[in-house]
Design a protein around this motif. Structure first.
Motif, PDB file in Angstrom:
ATOM      1  N   ASP B 149     -18.197   8.470 -23.576  1.00 55.88           N
ATOM      2  CA  ASP B 149     -17.362   7.910 -22.500  1.00 55.88           C
ATOM      3  C   ASP B 149     -17.835   8.335 -21.115  1.00 55.88           C
ATOM      4  O   ASP B 149     -17.245   7.918 -20.111  1.00 55.88           O
ATOM      5  N   LYS B 150     -18.870   9.130 -21.024  1.00 54.27           N
ATOM      6  CA  LYS B 150     -19.273   9.678 -19.725  1.00 54.27           C
ATOM      7  C   LYS B 150     -19.663   8.605 -18.691  1.00 54.27           C
ATOM      8  O   LYS B 150     -19.396   8.801 -17.504  1.00 54.27           O
ATOM      9  N   PRO B 151     -20.271   7.465 -19.087  1.00 53.12           N
ATOM     10  CA  PRO B 151     -20.541   6.437 -18.070  1.00 53.12           C
ATOM     11  C   PRO B 151     -19.263   5.964 -17.366  1.00 53.12           C
ATOM     12  O   PRO B 151     -19.292   5.613 -16.187  1.00 53.12           O
ATOM     13  N   LEU B 152     -18.132   5.966 -18.069  1.00 51.76           N
ATOM     14  CA  LEU B 152     -16.869   5.549 -17.461  1.00 51.76           C
ATOM     15  C   LEU B 152     -16.398   6.554 -16.403  1.00 51.76           C
ATOM     16  O   LEU B 152     -15.746   6.193 -15.440  1.00 51.76           O
ATOM     17  N   LYS B 153     -16.746   7.819 -16.619  1.00 50.40           N
ATOM     18  CA  LYS B 153     -16.191   8.870 -15.775  1.00 50.40           C
ATOM     19  C   LYS B 153     -17.113   9.302 -14.639  1.00 50.40           C
ATOM     20  O   LYS B 153     -16.652   9.870 -13.652  1.00 50.40           O
ATOM     21  N   LEU B 156     -21.399   6.739 -10.820  1.00 53.53           N
ATOM     22  CA  LEU B 156     -22.466   6.758  -9.814  1.00 53.53           C
ATOM     23  C   LEU B 156     -23.757   7.339 -10.397  1.00 53.53           C
ATOM     24  O   LEU B 156     -24.849   6.805 -10.182  1.00 53.53           O
ATOM     25  N   MET B 157     -23.620   8.427 -11.151  1.00 54.53           N
ATOM     26  CA  MET B 157     -24.806   9.056 -11.748  1.00 54.53           C
ATOM     27  C   MET B 157     -25.585   8.056 -12.605  1.00 54.53           C
ATOM     28  O   MET B 157     -26.808   7.964 -12.521  1.00 54.53           O
ATOM     29  N   PHE B 158     -24.840   7.283 -13.414  1.00 53.36           N
ATOM     30  CA  PHE B 158     -25.517   6.318 -14.289  1.00 53.36           C
ATOM     31  C   PHE B 158     -26.112   5.160 -13.476  1.00 53.36           C
ATOM     32  O   PHE B 158     -27.059   4.517 -13.907  1.00 53.36           O
ATOM     33  N   SER B 159     -25.524   4.890 -12.311  1.00 55.23           N
ATOM     34  CA  SER B 159     -26.008   3.778 -11.487  1.00 55.23           C
ATOM     35  C   SER B 159     -27.291   4.126 -10.749  1.00 55.23           C
ATOM     36  O   SER B 159     -28.135   3.259 -10.535  1.00 55.23           O
ATOM     37  N   GLU B 184     -23.813  -0.061 -24.105  1.00 53.72           N
ATOM     38  CA  GLU B 184     -23.075  -1.167 -23.474  1.00 53.72           C
ATOM     39  C   GLU B 184     -22.433  -0.730 -22.163  1.00 53.72           C
ATOM     40  O   GLU B 184     -22.480  -1.446 -21.164  1.00 53.72           O
ATOM     41  N   ARG B 185     -21.828   0.466 -22.172  1.00 54.60           N
ATOM     42  CA  ARG B 185     -21.202   0.979 -20.940  1.00 54.60           C
ATOM     43  C   ARG B 185     -22.244   1.169 -19.846  1.00 54.60           C
ATOM     44  O   ARG B 185     -21.990   0.881 -18.677  1.00 54.60           O
ATOM     45  N   VAL B 186     -23.398   1.682 -20.246  1.00 50.79           N
ATOM     46  CA  VAL B 186     -24.474   1.900 -19.282  1.00 50.79           C
ATOM     47  C   VAL B 186     -24.974   0.559 -18.731  1.00 50.79           C
ATOM     48  O   VAL B 186     -25.168   0.406 -17.521  1.00 50.79           O
ATOM     49  N   GLN B 187     -25.132  -0.423 -19.603  1.00 52.52           N
ATOM     50  CA  GLN B 187     -25.663  -1.718 -19.154  1.00 52.52           C
ATOM     51  C   GLN B 187     -24.695  -2.439 -18.225  1.00 52.52           C
ATOM     52  O   GLN B 187     -25.118  -3.155 -17.319  1.00 52.52           O
ATOM     53  N   ARG B 188     -23.383  -2.218 -18.432  1.00 48.85           N
ATOM     54  CA  ARG B 188     -22.404  -2.828 -17.520  1.00 48.85           C
ATOM     55  C   ARG B 188     -22.532  -2.239 -16.123  1.00 48.85           C
ATOM     56  O   ARG B 188     -22.388  -2.928 -15.121  1.00 48.85           O
ATOM     57  N   LEU B 189     -22.784  -0.915 -16.046  1.00 53.61           N
ATOM     58  CA  LEU B 189     -22.922  -0.244 -14.752  1.00 53.61           C
ATOM     59  C   LEU B 189     -24.263  -0.536 -14.107  1.00 53.61           C
ATOM     60  O   LEU B 189     -24.383  -0.612 -12.889  1.00 53.61           O
ATOM     61  N   HIS B 190     -25.284  -0.635 -14.955  1.00 50.51           N
ATOM     62  CA  HIS B 190     -26.652  -0.647 -14.452  1.00 50.51           C
ATOM     63  C   HIS B 190     -27.510  -1.513 -15.374  1.00 50.51           C
ATOM     64  O   HIS B 190     -28.235  -0.998 -16.227  1.00 50.51           O
TER      65      HIS B 190
END
Lengths: 223, 223
Positions: B149-153, B156-159, B184-190
């Motif tokens: 769940d870390k990309p949700l929290k 910015l870091m993942f972006s 999937e969470r990462v791809q939504r952000l970046h």
């Protein structure tokens, strides 16, 4: 030992928020509310530990939780589902909470009917250690996968906390984490610090944590 | 869904260090040095991953490492033992490096004979994401025990990172970490971000990481 140079970069990042923190504590004292500031790295299990603590103590203590996060609401939602008061504090990119942010959170939470308020600080072992939030006690979680060398690398965090929970003891067989070595490093930094190995997932060790918390809440009321 | 209030706390923590970062990159370009900024939470395995990378690549690339830490020298010592140039940057309590600190580190390292310089940033998923260090590319490590769940929290870091290493895949059986959900969470952000599952302990997945790094170093030289 290998050879390497060391360069020091000095920069003052501390604001003087001590007076504000003392005001926060005075107000808490007046209302009979104990505030615990809970700190750790991302992913060490703060929210899981809190959920279990709420389930164990919510019949004997009126609990309120402030969840600080950069901009998600997932933790406040998890806590609110447990039937206790919860507010989500969005720090707007800030990596820690200071005393004034905590004060705003306490106002929003409305602590007049809260015995135990818990601030789940931003997941970070550096910045939150530098700012007195106005909490009565500071707690931190270090999880087994993070490694037993963390007291060497984040000494301030270990120095400002009153209690250390070593979480995820259920996965000890899969990691090189030496609890006794960790205890020794912690005691060198902070003699007498309370250290409680727990598994928030299985519940192992949690009774000792509840007892510590009950004792601290009672001591604050009677002080 | 439980009920909870959300309060927003706005505060500007960003200094404008973009011009300084561009200067750092211009100097690196001139010298033909590629700088990688490596970020993660405490205990995610940055140093272990670097040691393995150095062993794999030091015959083909001249490597130099800057280890940023609050005040310990343990990581620079570990790296120096691998026979590559290393400097320890003490941030004096700072939770991140900015471009000027990075510039000081590069001067101390002396990059004139370095093909691949690596900055191991302070263990922190918040502050380091806000400051352009002058690096050519940003990499981050998320370890399995930290949770998917870390990309949700920490969006910015993942972006800001160009590549994500999901480390400690050797302990996947003992944690609830869903690599596809994380992707999937990462791809939504970046969208398009490179994601490489690895185990720095066993070496699994590391070849793909070395190939990415080789390709980026070559592309920078030829750009």
């Amino acid at each position: 030992m290998g050879e390497f140079k060391v360069i020091e970069i000095k920069k003052n990042v501390l604001e003087d928020n001590d007076r504000e923190a003392d005001k926060v504590r005075a107000k808490l004292k007046q209302e009979g509310t104990f505030l615990l500031n809970l700190m750790s790295s991302p992913g060490s299990g703060k929210t899981t530990m809190l959920v279990r603590t709420i389930r164990a103590l919510k019949e004997e203590l009126r609990i309120g939780v402030m969840e600080a996060d950069i901009d998600s609401d997932v933790d406040a939602d998890t806590i609110a589902r447990e039937g206790v008061k919860a507010v989500q504090i969005h720090t707007g990119g800030m990596c820690h909470l200071d005393a004034d942010m905590t004060r705003q959170g306490l106002v929003s939470l409305d602590t007049s009917d809260v015995d135990l308020a818990i601030l789940e600080n931003v997941g970070n072992l550096v910045c939150p250690a530098e700012f007195d939030t106005g909490a009565v006690k500071n707690a931190m979680i270090l999880s087994v996968p993070e490694g037993d060398d963390k007291p060497l690398k984040y000494p301030l965090m270990f120095s400002v906390c009153d209690v250390l929970l070593i979480n995820k003891t259920d996965v000890l067989p899969y990691f090189d984490f030496d609890i006794e070595a960790c205890r020794e490093r912690v005691q060198r930094l902070h003699p007498g610090m309370k250290v409680i190995p727990i598994s928030a997932r299985t519940g192992e060790g949690m009774e000792e944590w509840y007892d510590w918390l009950r004792g601290e809440v009672a001591a604050w009321r009677e002080s």
